[in-house]
Design a protein around this motif. Sequence first.
Motif, PDB file in Angstrom:
ATOM      1  N   LYS A  86       0.869  -1.199  -0.091  1.00  0.00           N
ATOM      2  CA  LYS A  86      -0.038  -0.026  -0.076  1.00  0.00           C
ATOM      3  C   LYS A  86       0.996   1.158   0.178  1.00  0.00           C
ATOM      4  O   LYS A  86       1.775   1.251   0.619  1.00  0.00           O
ATOM      5  N   THR A  87       0.586   2.228  -0.949  1.00  0.00           N
ATOM      6  CA  THR A  87       1.292   3.447  -0.874  1.00  0.00           C
ATOM      7  C   THR A  87       0.236   4.465  -0.309  1.00  0.00           C
ATOM      8  O   THR A  87      -0.954   4.492  -0.430  1.00  0.00           O
ATOM      9  N   GLU A  88       1.058   5.733   0.392  1.00  0.00           N
ATOM     10  CA  GLU A  88       0.286   6.535   0.979  1.00  0.00           C
ATOM     11  C   GLU A  88       0.069   7.684  -0.122  1.00  0.00           C
ATOM     12  O   GLU A  88      -0.923   8.767  -0.214  1.00  0.00           O
ATOM     13  N   ASN A  89       0.974   7.926  -0.894  1.00  0.00           N
ATOM     14  CA  ASN A  89       1.027   8.742  -2.004  1.00  0.00           C
ATOM     15  C   ASN A  89       2.125   8.535  -2.954  1.00  0.00           C
ATOM     16  O   ASN A  89       3.141   7.817  -2.451  1.00  0.00           O
ATOM     17  N   GLU A  90       2.055   8.946  -4.270  1.00  0.00           N
ATOM     18  CA  GLU A  90       2.879   8.736  -5.282  1.00  0.00           C
ATOM     19  C   GLU A  90       3.168   9.710  -6.174  1.00  0.00           C
ATOM     20  O   GLU A  90       2.573  10.722  -6.287  1.00  0.00           O
ATOM     21  N   LEU A  91       4.338  10.006  -6.655  1.00  0.00           N
ATOM     22  CA  LEU A  91       4.912  10.960  -7.366  1.00  0.00           C
ATOM     23  C   LEU A  91       5.657  10.360  -8.627  1.00  0.00           C
ATOM     24  O   LEU A  91       6.798   9.955  -8.497  1.00  0.00           O
ATOM     25  N   ASN A  92       4.946  10.352  -9.749  1.00  0.00           N
ATOM     26  CA  ASN A  92       5.695  10.045 -10.936  1.00  0.00           C
ATOM     27  C   ASN A  92       6.215   8.550 -10.842  1.00  0.00           C
ATOM     28  O   ASN A  92       7.045   8.271 -11.499  1.00  0.00           O
ATOM     29  N   ASN A  93       4.969   7.840 -10.410  1.00  0.00           N
ATOM     30  CA  ASN A  93       5.373   6.490 -10.208  1.00  0.00           C
ATOM     31  C   ASN A  93       5.009   5.660 -11.485  1.00  0.00           C
ATOM     32  O   ASN A  93       3.988   5.361 -11.648  1.00  0.00           O
ATOM     33  N   GLY A  95       5.723   2.418 -11.775  1.00  0.00           N
ATOM     34  CA  GLY A  95       5.181   0.967 -11.349  1.00  0.00           C
ATOM     35  C   GLY A  95       6.402   0.259 -10.328  1.00  0.00           C
ATOM     36  O   GLY A  95       7.258   0.861 -10.072  1.00  0.00           O
ATOM     37  N   PHE A  96       5.907  -0.932 -10.308  1.00  0.00           N
ATOM     38  CA  PHE A  96       6.692  -1.886  -9.457  1.00  0.00           C
ATOM     39  C   PHE A  96       7.163  -3.026  -9.892  1.00  0.00           C
ATOM     40  O   PHE A  96       6.210  -3.809 -10.481  1.00  0.00           O
ATOM     41  N   GLN A  97       8.299  -3.293 -10.005  1.00  0.00           N
ATOM     42  CA  GLN A  97       8.835  -4.521 -10.420  1.00  0.00           C
ATOM     43  C   GLN A  97       8.834  -5.684  -9.179  1.00  0.00           C
ATOM     44  O   GLN A  97       9.549  -5.173  -8.077  1.00  0.00           O
ATOM     45  N   VAL A  98       8.140  -6.626  -9.180  1.00  0.00           N
ATOM     46  CA  VAL A  98       8.208  -7.658  -8.269  1.00  0.00           C
ATOM     47  C   VAL A  98       9.176  -8.695  -8.500  1.00  0.00           C
ATOM     48  O   VAL A  98       9.289  -9.208  -9.694  1.00  0.00           O
ATOM     49  N   GLN A  99      10.046  -8.676  -7.676  1.00  0.00           N
ATOM     50  CA  GLN A  99      11.137  -9.706  -7.643  1.00  0.00           C
ATOM     51  C   GLN A  99      11.375 -10.483  -6.428  1.00  0.00           C
ATOM     52  O   GLN A  99      10.991 -10.486  -5.321  1.00  0.00           O
ATOM     53  N   ILE A 109      13.031 -11.429 -11.725  1.00  0.00           N
ATOM     54  CA  ILE A 109      11.855 -10.675 -12.032  1.00  0.00           C
ATOM     55  C   ILE A 109      10.486 -11.644 -12.150  1.00  0.00           C
ATOM     56  O   ILE A 109      10.731 -12.599 -12.967  1.00  0.00           O
ATOM     57  N   VAL A 110       9.552 -11.206 -11.389  1.00  0.00           N
ATOM     58  CA  VAL A 110       8.389 -12.083 -11.476  1.00  0.00           C
ATOM     59  C   VAL A 110       7.573 -11.281 -12.627  1.00  0.00           C
ATOM     60  O   VAL A 110       6.761 -11.972 -13.356  1.00  0.00           O
ATOM     61  N   THR A 111       7.130 -10.138 -12.024  1.00  0.00           N
ATOM     62  CA  THR A 111       5.909  -9.627 -12.915  1.00  0.00           C
ATOM     63  C   THR A 111       6.166  -8.089 -12.758  1.00  0.00           C
ATOM     64  O   THR A 111       7.359  -7.558 -11.903  1.00  0.00           O
ATOM     65  N   PHE A 112       5.536  -7.006 -13.733  1.00  0.00           N
ATOM     66  CA  PHE A 112       5.815  -5.727 -13.362  1.00  0.00           C
ATOM     67  C   PHE A 112       4.398  -5.318 -12.985  1.00  0.00           C
ATOM     68  O   PHE A 112       3.284  -5.779 -13.834  1.00  0.00           O
ATOM     69  N   VAL A 113       3.862  -4.383 -11.977  1.00  0.00           N
ATOM     70  CA  VAL A 113       2.697  -4.119 -11.547  1.00  0.00           C
ATOM     71  C   VAL A 113       2.624  -2.425 -11.828  1.00  0.00           C
ATOM     72  O   VAL A 113       3.440  -1.670 -11.382  1.00  0.00           O
ATOM     73  N   GLN A 114       1.582  -1.967 -12.743  1.00  0.00           N
ATOM     74  CA  GLN A 114       1.670  -0.619 -13.082  1.00  0.00           C
ATOM     75  C   GLN A 114       1.420   0.338 -11.946  1.00  0.00           C
ATOM     76  O   GLN A 114       0.523  -0.017 -11.078  1.00  0.00           O
ATOM     77  N   GLY A 115       1.978   1.441 -11.917  1.00  0.00           N
ATOM     78  CA  GLY A 115       1.774   2.508 -10.907  1.00  0.00           C
ATOM     79  C   GLY A 115       0.590   3.299 -11.023  1.00  0.00           C
ATOM     80  O   GLY A 115       0.032   3.124 -12.191  1.00  0.00           O
ATOM     81  N   GLY A 117       0.901   6.920 -11.200  1.00  0.00           N
ATOM     82  CA  GLY A 117       1.513   8.017 -11.453  1.00  0.00           C
ATOM     83  C   GLY A 117       1.873   8.877 -10.600  1.00  0.00           C
ATOM     84  O   GLY A 117       2.507   8.744  -9.552  1.00  0.00           O
ATOM     85  N   THR A 118       1.108  10.167 -10.401  1.00  0.00           N
ATOM     86  CA  THR A 118       0.952  10.998  -9.270  1.00  0.00           C
ATOM     87  C   THR A 118      -0.287  10.969  -8.733  1.00  0.00           C
ATOM     88  O   THR A 118      -1.401  11.302  -9.284  1.00  0.00           O
ATOM     89  N   THR A 119      -0.446  10.783  -7.526  1.00  0.00           N
ATOM     90  CA  THR A 119      -1.626  10.740  -6.594  1.00  0.00           C
ATOM     91  C   THR A 119      -1.317  11.152  -5.185  1.00  0.00           C
ATOM     92  O   THR A 119      -0.161  10.669  -4.787  1.00  0.00           O
ATOM     93  N   ASN A 120      -2.166  11.655  -4.460  1.00  0.00           N
ATOM     94  CA  ASN A 120      -1.961  12.178  -2.947  1.00  0.00           C
ATOM     95  C   ASN A 120      -2.815  11.042  -2.401  1.00  0.00           C
ATOM     96  O   ASN A 120      -3.232  11.258  -1.154  1.00  0.00           O
ATOM     97  N   GLU A 121      -3.686  10.248  -3.033  1.00  0.00           N
ATOM     98  CA  GLU A 121      -4.571   9.357  -2.322  1.00  0.00           C
ATOM     99  C   GLU A 121      -3.851   8.021  -1.965  1.00  0.00           C
ATOM    100  O   GLU A 121      -2.970   7.403  -2.901  1.00  0.00           O
ATOM    101  N   PRO A 122      -4.336   7.165  -0.911  1.00  0.00           N
ATOM    102  CA  PRO A 122      -3.519   5.818  -0.918  1.00  0.00           C
ATOM    103  C   PRO A 122      -3.923   4.837  -2.018  1.00  0.00           C
ATOM    104  O   PRO A 122      -5.160   5.119  -2.526  1.00  0.00           O
ATOM    105  N   ALA A 123      -3.205   4.051  -2.403  1.00  0.00           N
ATOM    106  CA  ALA A 123      -3.356   3.150  -3.183  1.00  0.00           C
ATOM    107  C   ALA A 123      -2.978   1.652  -2.795  1.00  0.00           C
ATOM    108  O   ALA A 123      -1.994   1.332  -2.299  1.00  0.00           O
ATOM    109  N   GLU A 124      -3.570   0.573  -3.187  1.00  0.00           N
ATOM    110  CA  GLU A 124      -3.524  -0.781  -2.835  1.00  0.00           C
ATOM    111  C   GLU A 124      -2.957  -1.418  -4.077  1.00  0.00           C
ATOM    112  O   GLU A 124      -3.564  -1.499  -5.177  1.00  0.00           O
ATOM    113  N   TYR A 125      -2.154  -2.606  -3.804  1.00  0.00           N
ATOM    114  CA  TYR A 125      -1.695  -3.353  -4.957  1.00  0.00           C
ATOM    115  C   TYR A 125      -1.729  -4.782  -4.243  1.00  0.00           C
ATOM    116  O   TYR A 125      -1.386  -5.068  -3.460  1.00  0.00           O
TER     117      TYR A 125
END
Length: 251
Positions: A86-93, A95-99, A109-115, A117-125
């Motif tokens: 979980k992220t609380e905020n993101e800037l220019n994100n 995404g996440f490469q899962v290793q 490398i297992v996979t890539f999960v799209q981020g 971008g930029t948000t001040n809202e919490p996001a769950e992955y």
Amino acid sequence: MKEVLILFIIFCSLLCCTYLFAQQSEIVYDNNSQIEILTGADVCADIVTVNGSFSGSGTICSGALPVTLSLFNASNEKNNVKLYWKTENELNNSGFQVQRRAEGNDWVIVTFVQGNGTTNEPAEYHYTDAKLMPGKYFYRLKQTDYNGNYEYFDLALPVIISKPNEYRLSQSYPNPSNPKCNIDYQVPENINVNISVYDLLGKLVTVLVNAKKDAGIYTIEFDGTNLSSGTYIYSFTAGQYKEVKKLILVK
């Protein structure tokens, strides 16, 4: 240059948006530039150089662009590992490469999960790393921004996938199948395994597995494309252990 920049930023502000110079690795403003960045606008790059003055309530950011990660955990069910972060905020994100790294081995490398971008809202992955063999596994996230900057977030504890403690053959799924289905089986030790499919007259249709297998949980596919609709028998043999089940093929 000042007038063009101010007009562009005012346009963004009216739309209540943030504009990021995300694809630029470097932004350099000429000598004696007067830069005004209004609220709601950011100028971001790996390197931002202002050869003049800067004013306004917007921001200039350079270097790695942050993601605030508030949670990263894992749980496992049999040989599947469920990752959650979980992220609380993101800037220019970007995404996440899962290793993942098995004990004694290198990171893969297992996979890539799209981020987001930029948000001040919490996001769950969420991501499920499925069908793993028994062992100890380590996980980390490689978070990357649009400029290619990155940082790592490590899972605090390794995940242990235990060996099965018994032989087992699952019911095929989906059942009925049309025309393909999966069959799970497990063995608690290294042993020769045979899984064969027969028609109701006892005639051998196909052999799905005939090999020595390490202890673990496995999934195989049965493809009935070239077979007639009907009921079939599949037999699982591992050493002295034997189990038989039915599957239905409907086209």
